[in-house]
Motif scaffolding. Structure first.
Motif, PDB file in Angstrom:
ATOM      1  N   PRO A 120     -85.509  12.013  23.475  1.00 52.09           N
ATOM      2  CA  PRO A 120     -84.797  11.410  22.348  1.00 52.09           C
ATOM      3  C   PRO A 120     -84.700   9.888  22.479  1.00 52.09           C
ATOM      4  N   GLY A 121     -84.964   9.216  21.387  1.00 49.90           N
ATOM      5  CA  GLY A 121     -84.936   7.764  21.348  1.00 49.90           C
ATOM      6  C   GLY A 121     -86.267   7.134  21.719  1.00 49.90           C
ATOM      7  N   SER A 122     -87.183   7.935  22.241  1.00 50.38           N
ATOM      8  CA  SER A 122     -88.468   7.405  22.689  1.00 50.38           C
ATOM      9  C   SER A 122     -89.582   8.035  21.856  1.00 50.38           C
TER      10      SER A 122
ATOM     11  N   LYS B 245     -86.123   1.864  19.224  1.00 45.15           N
ATOM     12  CA  LYS B 245     -85.212   1.086  18.378  1.00 45.15           C
ATOM     13  C   LYS B 245     -84.455   0.039  19.190  1.00 45.15           C
ATOM     14  N   SER B 246     -84.967  -0.264  20.379  1.00 50.18           N
ATOM     15  CA  SER B 246     -84.287  -1.199  21.276  1.00 50.18           C
ATOM     16  C   SER B 246     -84.192  -2.586  20.657  1.00 50.18           C
TER      17      SER B 246
ATOM     18  N   PHE C 114     -95.554  15.766  17.613  1.00 46.37           N
ATOM     19  CA  PHE C 114     -95.532  14.454  18.249  1.00 46.37           C
ATOM     20  C   PHE C 114     -94.464  13.649  17.516  1.00 46.37           C
ATOM     21  N   LYS C 115     -93.506  13.126  18.278  1.00 46.88           N
ATOM     22  CA  LYS C 115     -92.356  12.470  17.680  1.00 46.88           C
ATOM     23  C   LYS C 115     -92.254  11.021  18.171  1.00 46.88           C
ATOM     24  N   LEU C 116     -91.886  10.128  17.266  1.00 45.67           N
ATOM     25  CA  LEU C 116     -91.664   8.724  17.593  1.00 45.67           C
ATOM     26  C   LEU C 116     -90.389   8.276  16.883  1.00 45.67           C
ATOM     27  N   ASP C 117     -89.386   7.925  17.653  1.00 49.79           N
ATOM     28  CA  ASP C 117     -88.083   7.555  17.093  1.00 49.79           C
ATOM     29  C   ASP C 117     -88.057   6.068  16.762  1.00 49.79           C
ATOM     30  N   VAL C 118     -88.813   5.703  15.747  1.00 43.85           N
ATOM     31  CA  VAL C 118     -88.960   4.298  15.365  1.00 43.85           C
ATOM     32  C   VAL C 118     -87.946   3.941  14.286  1.00 43.85           C
ATOM     33  N   PRO C 119     -87.686   2.619  14.118  1.00 44.05           N
ATOM     34  CA  PRO C 119     -86.774   2.190  13.052  1.00 44.05           C
ATOM     35  C   PRO C 119     -87.372   2.462  11.671  1.00 44.05           C
ATOM     36  N   ASP C 120     -86.520   2.416  10.656  1.00 42.55           N
ATOM     37  CA  ASP C 120     -86.998   2.571   9.280  1.00 42.55           C
ATOM     38  C   ASP C 120     -87.978   1.450   8.942  1.00 42.55           C
TER      39      ASP C 120
ATOM     40  N   ILE D  81     -94.425   0.887  29.917  1.00 40.85           N
ATOM     41  CA  ILE D  81     -93.078   1.127  29.396  1.00 40.85           C
ATOM     42  C   ILE D  81     -92.082   0.417  30.299  1.00 40.85           C
ATOM     43  N   SER D  82     -91.078  -0.220  29.711  1.00 40.17           N
ATOM     44  CA  SER D  82     -90.105  -0.987  30.492  1.00 40.17           C
ATOM     45  C   SER D  82     -89.411  -0.098  31.517  1.00 40.17           C
ATOM     46  N   ASP D  83     -89.097  -0.710  32.656  1.00 40.53           N
ATOM     47  CA  ASP D  83     -88.481   0.045  33.752  1.00 40.53           C
ATOM     48  C   ASP D  83     -87.036   0.431  33.453  1.00 40.53           C
ATOM     49  N   SER D  84     -86.399  -0.283  32.562  1.00 42.77           N
ATOM     50  CA  SER D  84     -85.004   0.013  32.233  1.00 42.77           C
ATOM     51  C   SER D  84     -84.770  -0.261  30.754  1.00 42.77           C
ATOM     52  N   GLU D  85     -83.592   0.093  30.278  1.00 41.27           N
ATOM     53  CA  GLU D  85     -83.263  -0.129  28.873  1.00 41.27           C
ATOM     54  C   GLU D  85     -82.666  -1.515  28.648  1.00 41.27           C
ATOM     55  N   THR D  86     -82.488  -2.284  29.724  1.00 40.01           N
ATOM     56  CA  THR D  86     -81.785  -3.559  29.590  1.00 40.01           C
ATOM     57  C   THR D  86     -82.683  -4.785  29.713  1.00 40.01           C
ATOM     58  N   GLU D  87     -83.909  -4.627  30.180  1.00 38.81           N
ATOM     59  CA  GLU D  87     -84.809  -5.776  30.260  1.00 38.81           C
ATOM     60  C   GLU D  87     -86.259  -5.333  30.117  1.00 38.81           C
ATOM     61  N   LEU D  88     -87.085  -6.279  29.625  1.00 42.10           N
ATOM     62  CA  LEU D  88     -88.499  -6.001  29.414  1.00 42.10           C
ATOM     63  C   LEU D  88     -89.297  -6.368  30.653  1.00 42.10           C
ATOM     64  N   LEU D  89     -89.258  -5.487  31.628  1.00 38.74           N
ATOM     65  CA  LEU D  89     -90.038  -5.658  32.842  1.00 38.74           C
ATOM     66  C   LEU D  89     -90.720  -4.334  33.172  1.00 38.74           C
ATOM     67  N   HIS D  90     -91.932  -4.440  33.708  1.00 38.24           N
ATOM     68  CA  HIS D  90     -92.637  -3.249  34.164  1.00 38.24           C
ATOM     69  C   HIS D  90     -93.286  -3.564  35.505  1.00 38.24           C
TER      70      HIS D  90
END
Length: 881
Positions: A729-731, A693-694, A775-781, A612-621
């Motif tokens: 929420p959101g994840s 939904k990022s 189990f919840k997943l806040d995915v796009p439509d 999972i990405s370390d932050s909400e602003t870039e795709l780094l782990h």
């Protein structure tokens, strides 16, 4: 003249191809050769257990198998003695030639041969039929063990033809010649050749016994000839002493110099060569000291190496010679100088390779876990010991003869009972008989008993006093205790047995290469846990001079049919996979043992990863990465950017690596005398945004293993299963419930070690979250495919104690009725799912559901208990469009 001399030499050729094989017994065969028998066509080596030891059905075929073929014996062999020679058949074999029994052999791991001259016909087809039986037999070791007792003729079979005057062919399938080096120094060495000459002619004959020594370049450096008068139909012992080889090239791991000694029998009148045998010759001397360890050629040498089993994925134990040799080459490439050939003698290629490569060895007979108090069992053990020593006597790589591996692990009778005490006395008596036999057969090498970690019991029974060396199979931090307890155990031995040399004959921790755990715990089978384990063990071994050596368990993963767990039927403690791919430990030992500059990036089997990405602003782990090197410092570049230079600590450099989404290029370098050496790998990283939904990355799929803290890599499907997490929420994540744990298991703190049937993904089904609410997943439509995975882990099936479980018997939890409903976005998709329908105990169940996500609802899976607790083992969500 040269042609006639050549014609007298012994002939040895395999008869491995085009055999007929039948699994099962055949009544009155081969006396009544029934053409109705259904035969399979096979070549040797062959085992009938290559497949059934890896299937989901518990157990494997242990019974009778028949092999049959026709062989034409040429008339040119009429005046020769003819033998059939086996390198191994498991575990009882009886051989018939043209319907006549010519011999039988007990034991699955030593060579054996039978004379067959009186049973063959010349210039016509001779029927060879062999009955092989690997059924359990209380009088034949091994009785139980953490490996598979394959059946079949799993090594080469030869026909041999020798002159009527020849070196002894009836001495337990040995070469009939025994070579020793009574005195070796750097200045000179002596050679003693002992043997028996057999004359099966009726008349007397004047002969010459000749021993010639050749150096590695083929130059003859010594020769000894003696005349001997051979009487008809008799055996006659001989000895030849070659007292002075000046300035011998000494054999060692760094310089495994091999001479060759050729023994010949010649006709004294004509000079015709009647028989000839070649053996390796290595000049070395060695000793074990209880305080200072092991010495070879007067110099201290720490023995570091591995154990080795003789199987390979998909082949069972029926390996071609090249794979035996390759294993020894891999051990040497690791920097290893020691091999414990466990728990039985192996293919002749193994010791021949050790002689050539410079790998010191210990060889043992297969008394494992327990004995039978019978004369037949004792006799079979003594015969196996005799066979092993005589067959392997001439190998310079052999320094130890061993017997009785972990023989007190599963003692018979009730603990503390009089019967058990008498049993212990019987074990000690057998050990002493084997020790006395070893001293008679070979006083030049050491003896050893490998013991499991119950120090006080082995000492009380007397097994620590009988052999020259005590071997300890120690698993603190795996089967019991903590890794840090290992060092104290070594010190206890040195304090309480101050005059007894010590070798660590086993240590290791399972690694299933599919798993990764950034917070490793005991029994998680992760690479990370095993890395820490081996670092603690090797440091303790190297810090103690009195520890003569150690052998990792094991060189490669191997089959153990009774094992279940995440990779069923496999013992995963190898530092190589079953296909001989290196794990991190292999590189770790290379960094410590190799003298040439070395650098290797760790975790190379995990070239597909996710996080999972370390932050909400870039795709780094970020992930900690270990690099192994015998140099003082290492520099790492990731995707062309330097992460700096780090000093190595105990041959390890650790870097905090920021992985980007997609392919990452890693280059590790170190400087050696101004010259750069490097290692390069590519790792494909699948990064999941914190918010599904990022805008950083469109959602495509997610795979989650419930009740599990580990990552699971599936290279075949190019998927990585993430460990569970609580919903935010959101994840994505679970709501409610707890990790399933087997009560009183004494082992892993999550899931089960049972074999889950009907799947190759045991690891996913062996863990679960129970009493889960959502189990919840806040995915796009969009349109999605949801797969839910379930397995009932409780069962009424009895699971017996396993041979490898260090004395702990299995504990079983009883099955109770379970049923629940499952809703997806409010729609009931699974009704009354439970033990009365789909949830068959220990069987995988999965269902795939199509979903249209709209109005920003995401995916919500609700679990409604009806009876018992709800469960979920795994979840996958994939976006279609």
């Amino acid at each position: 003249m040269a042609t006639s001399l050549k014609a007298q030499e012994r002939i040895k050729k395999t008869i491995n191809t085009n055999w007929n094989f039948h699994k099962g017994d055949i009544e009155d065969f081969p006396k009544n050769n029934n053409d109705i028998i259904n035969w399979d066509k096979v070549n040797l080596p062959h085992t009938w257990n290559a497949i059934d030891v890896t299937d989901d059905e518990p157990g494997y075929y242990r019974g009778i198998g028949w092999y049959q073929k026709n062989v034409v014996i040429p008339s040119s062999w009429k005046n020769k003695d003819i033998y059939i020679y086996f390198e191994g058949a498991s575990q009882v074999a009886e051989v018939f030639i043209n319907g006549k029994s010519v011999g039988n052999h007990i034991g699955g791991y030593n060579f054996f041969s039978f004379p067959i001259s009186s049973a063959v016909n010349f210039d016509q087809a001779n029927n060879i039929s062999i009955k092989v039986n690997n059924q359990y037999n209380d009088d034949i070791p091994p009785l139980s063990a953490d490996f598979t007792f394959y059946g079949g003729i799993y090594r080469d079979v030869y026909l041999m033809a020798v002159n009527k005057v020849h070196f002894d062919m009836d001495n337990h399938a040995s070469k009939g010649i025994f070579i020793s080096t009574p005195k070796v120094t750097k200045e000179q060495a002596s050679v003693l050749v002992k043997g028996v000459l057999s004359n099966t002619n009726s008349g007397n004959q004047s002969l010459i016994i000749c021993s010639q020594i050749f150096d590695a370049n083929g130059n003859k450096i010594a020769e000894k000839q003696d005349k001997i008068k051979a009487t008809g139909t008799s055996n006659q012992a001989f000895e030849q002493n070659i007292p002075s080889i000046k300035n011998p090239n000494l054999w060692s791991p760094n310089s495994p110099y091999l001479y060759r000694i050729i023994s010949q029998i010649k006709d004294a009148k004509t000079g015709a060569l009647l028989d000839e045998v070649s053996n390796p010759l290595g000049f070395r001397w060695f000793s074990f000291d209880a305080d200072k360890g092991f010495f070879l050629n007067g110099e201290h040498l720490k023995l570091i190496g591995t154990n080795r089993h003789q199987d390979f994925k998909g082949l069972g134990n029926a390996l071609p010679d090249a794979l035996h040799v390759r294993d020894m080459e891999l051990l040497k490439a690791m920097g290893g100088n020691f091999l414990r050939i466990s728990h039985y003698p192996q293919d002749p290629e193994v010791l021949e390779a050790c002689d050539r490569l410079g790998i010191l060895t210990s060889v043992e007979i297969p008394i494992v876990n327990t004995i039978t108090e019978s004369k037949a069992f004792t006799d079979n053990c003594l015969t196996m010991m005799t066979e092993m020593i005589r067959q392997d006597y001439n190998h310079p790589s052999v320094i130890i003869w061993a017997y009785m591996n972990e023989v007190l692990l599963r003692p018979r009778y009730d603990k503390g009972s009089e019967k058990q005490e008498n049993y212990f006395k019987a074990v000690a008596k057998l050990a002493q008989e084997l020790e006395d036999l070893t001293r008679i057969e070979d006083h030049s090498r050491y003896s050893m008993i490998p013991c499991h970690g119950n120090f006080d019991l082995y000492k009380r029974v007397g097994l620590t006093q009988i052999p020259d060396i005590v071997g300890w199979n120690l698993y603190q931090g795996w089967y019991s205790g903590k890794s840090e307890d290992f060092a104290g155990y070594l010190d206890k031995h040195h304090k309480e047995l101050p005059s007894k040399p010590l070798i660590i004959t086993e240590y290791g921790a399972d690694v299933d290469p599919h798993f990764s755990n950034p917070n490793p715990i005991r029994f998680d089978k992760s690479q990370e846990y095993s890395n820490k384990y081996h670092q603690v063990y090797l440091k303790a071994i190297l810090q103690r001079p009195f520890v003569a050596g150690s052998a990792i368990w094991n060189l490669a993963d191997f089959n153990s049919e009774q094992r279940t767990d995440t990779d069923p039927h496999t013992n995963n403690k190898g530092i190589l996979t079953t296909h001989r791919q290196p794990k991190d430990q292999y590189y770790f030992y290379q960094a410590h043992l190799l003298k040439a500059p070395f650098i290797k990036i760790g975790s190379q089997l995990r070239n597909l990863r996710s996080g999972i990405s370390d932050s909400e602003t870039e795709l780094l782990h970020h992930e900690i990465l270990e690099i192994y090197s015998n140099q003082p410092q290492v520099t790492l570049k990731v995707n062309g950017k330097s992460l700096g230079t780090v000093k190595t600590d105990f041959c390890i450099a650790k870097f905090d690596v920021p992985f980007k989404d997609g392919v990452n290029q890693l280059e590790a370098t170190t400087l050696v005398n101004g010259k750069e050496i490097k290692d390069f790998v590519e790792i494909n990283y699948i990064i999941i945004p914190q918010k599904l939904k990022s805008s950083l990355k469109p959602f495509t799929e997610i795979n989650v293993s419930l009740g599990d803290p580990r990552y699971y890599m599936d290279k075949t499907l190019q998927q990585v299963w993430l460990p569970e997490q609580a919903y935010q929420p959101g994840s994505w994540g679970y709501v409610g419930g707890e990790i399933f744990r087997m009560k009183n298991s004494g082992r892993q703190s999550f899931g089960t070690d049972k074999n889950i049937l009907g799947t190759d993904y045991d690891a996913i089904y062996a863990t679960q979250r129970e009493d889960i609410k959502q189990f919840k997943l806040d995915v796009p439509d969009g349109k999605y495919e949801l797969t839910l995975h379930f397995a009932e882990l409780l069962s009424d099936k009895e699971k017996g104690g396993l041979a490898y479980n260090l004395g702990k018997d299995a504990e079983n939890e009883k099955l109770s009725e379970r049923s629940f409903n499952v809703y997806v976005n409010g729609l009931k998709v699974l009704e009354n799912l439970g033990t009365k329908n789909e949830l068959v105990p220990e069987v995988a169940y999965a269902t795939k559901i199509s979903i249209n996500v709209k109005n920003g609802t995401g995916v919500v899976v609700n679990f409604e208990a009806i009876k018992g607790k709800t469960i979920l083992n795994g979840l996958q969500l994939r976006r279609i469009y």
